[in-house]
Design an enzyme around this catalytic site. Sequence first.
Site, PDB file in Angstrom:
ATOM      1  N   LEU A   1     -48.410  40.165  54.010  1.00 29.18           N
ATOM      2  CA  LEU A   1     -47.427  40.898  54.812  1.00 29.18           C
ATOM      3  C   LEU A   1     -46.441  39.964  55.499  1.00 29.18           C
ATOM      4  O   LEU A   1     -46.722  38.765  55.671  1.00 29.18           O
ATOM      5  CB  LEU A   1     -48.162  41.700  55.899  1.00 29.18           C
ATOM      6  CG  LEU A   1     -49.051  42.854  55.419  1.00 29.18           C
ATOM      7  CD1 LEU A   1     -49.970  43.305  56.557  1.00 29.18           C
ATOM      8  CD2 LEU A   1     -48.184  44.012  54.927  1.00 29.18           C
ATOM      9  N   SER A   2     -45.323  40.529  55.927  1.00 29.00           N
ATOM     10  CA  SER A   2     -44.390  39.760  56.755  1.00 29.00           C
ATOM     11  C   SER A   2     -45.127  39.345  58.035  1.00 29.00           C
ATOM     12  O   SER A   2     -45.816  40.158  58.647  1.00 29.00           O
ATOM     13  CB  SER A   2     -43.191  40.650  57.106  1.00 29.00           C
ATOM     14  OG  SER A   2     -42.361  39.988  58.028  1.00 29.00           O
TER      15      SER A   2
ATOM     16  N   SER B   1     -45.507  31.368  55.031  1.00 28.95           N
ATOM     17  CA  SER B   1     -44.605  30.209  55.068  1.00 28.95           C
ATOM     18  C   SER B   1     -45.240  29.056  55.838  1.00 28.95           C
ATOM     19  O   SER B   1     -45.099  27.887  55.432  1.00 28.95           O
ATOM     20  CB  SER B   1     -43.274  30.579  55.728  1.00 28.95           C
ATOM     21  OG  SER B   1     -42.624  31.518  54.920  1.00 28.95           O
TER      22      SER B   1
ATOM     23  N   SER C   1     -44.189  39.802  48.009  1.00 32.41           N
ATOM     24  CA  SER C   1     -44.607  40.259  46.659  1.00 32.41           C
ATOM     25  C   SER C   1     -45.640  41.384  46.774  1.00 32.41           C
ATOM     26  O   SER C   1     -46.798  41.198  46.428  1.00 32.41           O
ATOM     27  CB  SER C   1     -45.105  39.094  45.800  1.00 32.41           C
ATOM     28  OG  SER C   1     -45.905  38.166  46.499  1.00 32.41           O
TER      29      SER C   1
ATOM     30  N   SER D   1     -47.629  37.278  58.126  1.00 32.33           N
ATOM     31  CA  SER D   1     -49.056  36.988  57.887  1.00 32.33           C
ATOM     32  C   SER D   1     -49.358  35.492  57.980  1.00 32.33           C
ATOM     33  O   SER D   1     -50.502  35.103  58.222  1.00 32.33           O
ATOM     34  CB  SER D   1     -49.496  37.525  56.519  1.00 32.33           C
ATOM     35  OG  SER D   1     -48.699  36.970  55.490  1.00 32.33           O
ATOM     36  N   GLY D   2     -48.347  34.651  57.770  1.00 33.00           N
ATOM     37  CA  GLY D   2     -48.573  33.203  57.829  1.00 33.00           C
ATOM     38  C   GLY D   2     -48.352  32.503  56.496  1.00 33.00           C
ATOM     39  O   GLY D   2     -48.757  31.348  56.326  1.00 33.00           O
TER      40      GLY D   2
HETATM   41  N1  LIG Z   1     -37.584  46.103  54.243  1.00 36.49           N
HETATM   42  C1  LIG Z   1     -38.192  44.913  54.376  1.00 36.49           C
HETATM   43  N2  LIG Z   1     -39.513  44.785  54.070  1.00 36.49           N
HETATM   44  C2  LIG Z   1     -40.098  43.585  54.208  1.00 36.49           C
HETATM   45  N3  LIG Z   1     -39.474  42.457  54.648  1.00 36.49           N
HETATM   46  C3  LIG Z   1     -38.172  42.550  54.956  1.00 36.49           C
HETATM   47  C4  LIG Z   1     -37.476  43.775  54.843  1.00 36.49           C
HETATM   48  N4  LIG Z   1     -36.189  43.572  55.229  1.00 36.49           N
HETATM   49  C5  LIG Z   1     -36.075  42.269  55.572  1.00 36.49           C
HETATM   50  N5  LIG Z   1     -37.267  41.660  55.416  1.00 36.49           N
HETATM   51  C6  LIG Z   1     -37.461  40.208  55.665  1.00 36.49           C
HETATM   52  O1  LIG Z   1     -37.462  39.613  54.368  1.00 36.49           O
HETATM   53  C7  LIG Z   1     -38.673  38.873  54.145  1.00 36.49           C
HETATM   54  C8  LIG Z   1     -39.390  39.354  52.883  1.00 36.49           C
HETATM   55  O2  LIG Z   1     -38.687  38.960  51.763  1.00 36.49           O
HETATM   56  P1  LIG Z   1     -39.455  38.739  50.396  1.00 36.49           P
HETATM   57  O3  LIG Z   1     -38.446  38.191  49.435  1.00 36.49           O
HETATM   58  O4  LIG Z   1     -40.663  37.939  50.636  1.00 36.49           O
HETATM   59  O5  LIG Z   1     -39.858  40.245  50.012  1.00 36.49           O
HETATM   60  S1  LIG Z   1     -40.401  40.796  48.628  1.00 36.49           S
HETATM   61  O6  LIG Z   1     -41.391  39.843  48.102  1.00 36.49           O
HETATM   62  O7  LIG Z   1     -39.274  40.943  47.705  1.00 36.49           O
HETATM   63  O8  LIG Z   1     -41.010  42.108  48.933  1.00 36.49           O
HETATM   64  C9  LIG Z   1     -39.553  39.103  55.350  1.00 36.49           C
HETATM   65  O9  LIG Z   1     -39.802  37.792  55.772  1.00 36.49           O
HETATM   66  P2  LIG Z   1     -41.255  37.185  56.007  1.00 36.49           P
HETATM   67  O10 LIG Z   1     -41.561  37.617  57.376  1.00 36.49           O
HETATM   68  O11 LIG Z   1     -40.995  35.722  55.892  1.00 36.49           O
HETATM   69  O12 LIG Z   1     -42.230  37.658  54.982  1.00 36.49           O
HETATM   70  C10 LIG Z   1     -38.731  39.836  56.369  1.00 36.49           C
HETATM   71  O13 LIG Z   1     -38.377  38.967  57.379  1.00 36.49           O
HETATM   72  N1  LIG Z   2     -53.171  30.325  60.843  1.00 36.02           N
HETATM   73  C1  LIG Z   2     -52.394  30.748  61.851  1.00 36.02           C
HETATM   74  N2  LIG Z   2     -52.915  30.912  63.096  1.00 36.02           N
HETATM   75  C2  LIG Z   2     -52.132  31.362  64.118  1.00 36.02           C
HETATM   76  N3  LIG Z   2     -50.828  31.677  64.006  1.00 36.02           N
HETATM   77  C3  LIG Z   2     -50.256  31.543  62.801  1.00 36.02           C
HETATM   78  C4  LIG Z   2     -51.000  31.074  61.667  1.00 36.02           C
HETATM   79  N4  LIG Z   2     -50.176  31.052  60.595  1.00 36.02           N
HETATM   80  C5  LIG Z   2     -48.978  31.488  61.043  1.00 36.02           C
HETATM   81  N5  LIG Z   2     -49.012  31.773  62.363  1.00 36.02           N
HETATM   82  C6  LIG Z   2     -47.885  32.295  63.175  1.00 36.02           C
HETATM   83  O1  LIG Z   2     -47.582  33.580  62.678  1.00 36.02           O
HETATM   84  C7  LIG Z   2     -46.168  33.805  62.669  1.00 36.02           C
HETATM   85  C8  LIG Z   2     -45.726  34.209  61.285  1.00 36.02           C
HETATM   86  O2  LIG Z   2     -45.940  33.158  60.386  1.00 36.02           O
HETATM   87  P1  LIG Z   2     -45.046  32.929  59.089  1.00 36.02           P
HETATM   88  O3  LIG Z   2     -45.598  31.739  58.381  1.00 36.02           O
HETATM   89  O4  LIG Z   2     -43.599  32.916  59.442  1.00 36.02           O
HETATM   90  O5  LIG Z   2     -45.384  34.267  58.269  1.00 36.02           O
HETATM   91  P2  LIG Z   2     -44.744  34.844  56.917  1.00 36.02           P
HETATM   92  O6  LIG Z   2     -44.098  33.700  56.194  1.00 36.02           O
HETATM   93  O7  LIG Z   2     -45.885  35.421  56.187  1.00 36.02           O
HETATM   94  O8  LIG Z   2     -43.759  35.883  57.374  1.00 36.02           O
HETATM   95  C9  LIG Z   2     -45.527  32.514  63.170  1.00 36.02           C
HETATM   96  O9  LIG Z   2     -45.223  32.689  64.533  1.00 36.02           O
HETATM   97  C10 LIG Z   2     -46.628  31.465  62.986  1.00 36.02           C
HETATM   98  O10 LIG Z   2     -46.543  30.444  63.944  1.00 36.02           O
END
Ligand SMILES: Nc1ncnc2c1ncn2[C@@H]1O[C@H](COP(=O)(O)OS(=O)(=O)O)[C@@H](OP(=O)(O)O)[C@H]1O
Ligand SMILES: Nc1ncnc2c1ncn2[C@@H]1O[C@H](COP(=O)(O)OP(=O)(O)O)[C@@H](O)[C@H]1O
Length: 207
Positions: A14-15, A20, A106, A17-18
């Site tokens: 999930l967005s 990156s 994904s 989730s950690g």
């Molecule tokens: N509608 C919607 N749903 C989910 N996420 C959204 C959406 N709009 C923008 N974002 C931002 O875009 C990041 C996800 O992009 P991805 O390329 O990983 O998405 S996907 O794999 O194509 O589903 C995701 O970033 P991460 O938090 O780094 O995962 C979000 O910040």
């Molecule tokens: N193992 C972990 N323990 C605690 N916090 C974490 C951990 N991994 C990520 N975080 C925190 O969670 C938030 C989201 O992480 P990020 O890597 O940006 O997620 P994603 O790429 O899945 O959107 C950031 O604030 C990061 O510092």
Amino acid sequence: MFKQTGATLWFTGLSGSGKSTLAMALERALVQRGHLAYTLDGDNVRFGLNAGPKILTETRGYSEDQANRFGLGFSAADREENIRRVSEVAKLFADAGLFALTSFISPYRKDRDAARKIHDQNKTGALPFIEVFVNTPLDTCEKRDPKGLYKQARAAVATGRAAGFTGVDDPYEPPLSPELTFDAAAQPVEQGVELVLGHLEAKGLLT
Ligand SMILES: Nc1ncnc2c1ncn2[C@@H]1O[C@H](COP(=O)(O)OS(=O)(=O)O)[C@@H](OP(=O)(O)O)[C@H]1O
Ligand SMILES: Nc1ncnc2c1ncn2[C@@H]1O[C@H](COP(=O)(O)OP(=O)(O)O)[C@@H](O)[C@H]1O
């Protein structure tokens, strides 16, 4: 020359989730050990190769028609195309001998399975594809909400609008048999790095 076999490490979750955080820490750990590794994520892909229509019209000179044809958003079809292009790029990196780390939600199982299949169809033989499920519960991701996107999505849904945001009103299909699962709510990132390095070592990919 590189003294390593390329591989793709596919982080899904999930967005927030950690993904990156783990991918970047792993990239650093691999590079420190003398391996070539590169992370593909939203920051370098969704603003470039897979930019959305708005970026294409505002910064690349695309007409609206072109931008709508080639730009990618977050519909199921656009996510599928996003993941297909990322898979092809990761495969090229892995074929060139690098560790390709991909950090994308994904959300669809069939798209991740297609990514794996793309790696099987390499001319020099199947390339290693390691799916890492960053299994952080939705409520933890939502509490973290580093970009405020969950809050925005909940607000939209509360007023009867569709947000199309993963985990809120858009699906996430967890992997059924990932090579590795990491719980970034309960475990520090260093533990995730050790988990993945241990797997690479066991598979003979760190020689
Ligand atoms: N509608 C919607 N749903 C989910 N996420 C959204 C959406 N709009 C923008 N974002 C931002 O875009 C990041 C996800 O992009 P991805 O390329 O990983 O998405 S996907 O794999 O194509 O589903 C995701 O970033 P991460 O938090 O780094 O995962 C979000 O910040
Ligand atoms: N193992 C972990 N323990 C605690 N916090 C974490 C951990 N991994 C990520 N975080 C925190 O969670 C938030 C989201 O992480 P990020 O890597 O940006 O997620 P994603 O790429 O899945 O959107 C950031 O604030 C990061 O510092």
